[in-house]
Design an enzyme around this catalytic site. Structure first.
Site, PDB file in Angstrom:
ATOM      1  CB  THR A   1      -0.928   0.050   1.240  1.00 11.55           C
ATOM      2  OG1 THR A   1      -1.772   1.191   1.143  1.00 11.55           O
ATOM      3  CG2 THR A   1      -0.158   0.138   2.543  1.00 11.55           C
TER       4      THR A   1
ATOM      5  N   GLY B   1      -2.224   6.007   6.149  1.00 16.18           N
ATOM      6  CA  GLY B   1      -3.267   5.771   7.155  1.00 16.18           C
ATOM      7  C   GLY B   1      -3.447   4.274   7.364  1.00 16.18           C
ATOM      8  CE  LYS B   2      -6.129   1.251   2.009  1.00 14.43           C
ATOM      9  NZ  LYS B   2      -6.045   0.577   0.697  1.00 14.43           N
TER      10      LYS B   2
ATOM     11  CG  HIS C   1     -13.518  -0.609   7.291  1.00  8.85           C
ATOM     12  ND1 HIS C   1     -13.323   0.285   8.306  1.00  8.85           N
ATOM     13  CD2 HIS C   1     -12.851  -0.091   6.218  1.00  8.85           C
ATOM     14  CE1 HIS C   1     -12.582   1.300   7.872  1.00  8.85           C
ATOM     15  NE2 HIS C   1     -12.292   1.086   6.601  1.00  8.85           N
TER      16      HIS C   1
ATOM     17  N   GLY D   1      -8.647   9.932   5.361  1.00  7.82           N
ATOM     18  CA  GLY D   1      -9.718   9.856   4.353  1.00  7.82           C
ATOM     19  C   GLY D   1     -11.058  10.399   4.835  1.00  7.82           C
TER      20      GLY D   1
ATOM     21  CG  ASP E   1      -9.568  -2.245  -3.125  1.00  9.09           C
ATOM     22  OD1 ASP E   1      -8.726  -1.412  -3.507  1.00  9.09           O
ATOM     23  OD2 ASP E   1     -10.759  -2.204  -3.485  1.00  9.09           O
ATOM     24  CB  SER E   2     -10.837  -0.303   2.333  1.00 12.75           C
ATOM     25  OG  SER E   2      -9.662   0.467   2.235  1.00 12.75           O
TER      26      SER E   2
ATOM     27  CD  GLU F   1      -3.429   1.197 -14.998  1.00 14.60           C
ATOM     28  OE1 GLU F   1      -4.666   1.345 -14.832  1.00 14.60           O
ATOM     29  OE2 GLU F   1      -2.812   1.629 -15.961  1.00 14.60           O
TER      30      GLU F   1
ATOM     31  CG  ASP G   1     -11.394   7.560   9.457  1.00 11.78           C
ATOM     32  OD1 ASP G   1     -12.229   6.723   9.050  1.00 11.78           O
ATOM     33  OD2 ASP G   1     -10.225   7.252   9.751  1.00 11.78           O
TER      34      ASP G   1
END
Ligand code: ITT
Length: 200
Positions: free
Chosen positions: A8, A12-13, A184, A158, A74-75, A39, A160
């Protein structure tokens, strides 16, 4: 214990995954000096999470990949009033380079006049892991909530600040540890930890 390469570019992740896997060795693409743009051509969170791990493994083909478990996330955010937008396009929504302060302001404007009961939304997270010579393992987590009437809080990242877990509290008001307990990502990571310990 193998190291986990976290595929990533989202800091943040990285923060949340490192907090969750405190007793694992998490290496980021930046740590390994990998600068590669993946991509995201899938139409579901599951497809994109697997695409991320598979692309980085094939990019690193010539290097020794056996030392790592490759993990990707992926979120995205689904807002019911906006027909589940932005969904899988969450990071590209309203422009990839648009600051989140601006994106959140635009979403709040689009939701103007919408009653609390119609402001339902959820975050979805799919985690994919590939261990050497194995098929991908995928787990999923969601958190239900609401789009608040204003942006609030400065933790997290993001969307949040506009995602509320109840009428008073946004996700951006929680610490990474508190967020991981209910989010999540925390749920998908917990399920993945069990699989790593039992299947890999
Ligand atoms: P990588 O693909 O490099 O991991 P990305 O940010 O592009 O980074 P995604 O394609 O999975 O990642 O897009 C997810 C977007 O959804 C992310 O940029 C945020 O806008 C949003 N998002 C996901 N989880 C979130 C969370 O916990 N809090 C706030 N926003 C979140």
């Amino acid at each position: 214990m193998k190291s986990i390469m976290l595929v990533t570019t989202n800091q943040g992740k990285v923060r949340e995954v490192k907090k969750f896997f405190e007793d694992y060795n998490i290496i980021t693409m930046a740590d390994a000096k990998i600068d590669y743009n993946i991509e995201e051509t899938g139409t579901t969170f599951e497809e994109n999470a697997v695409i991320k791990v598979e692309s980085i493994i094939s990019y690193m083909e010539k290097k020794d990949t056996n030392q790592y478990l490759f993990m990707a996330d992926d979120s995205g955010l689904e807002i019911d009033f906006l027909n589940k937008e932005p969904g899988v396009y969450s990071s590209r929504y309203l422009g990839e380079d648009t600051p989140y302060e601006e994106k959140n302001k635009i979403i709040l404007e689009r939701m103007e006049g919408v009653l609390w009961s119609n402001r339902t939304a959820r975050f979805v997270c799919v985690i994919a892991i590939i261990a050497p010579n194995q098929k991908p393992i995928v787990t999923k987590g969601t958190i239900e909530g609401y789009i608040g009437f204003e942006a609030k809080g400065s933790n997290g990242f993001g969307y949040d600040p506009i995602f509320y877990i109840n009428e008073e509290t946004s996700l951006a008001e929680l610490s990474a540890e508190e967020k991981n307990k209910i989010s999540h990502r925390g749920k998908a990571l917990s399920a993945m930890k069990l699989k790593i310990e039992s299947e890999i």
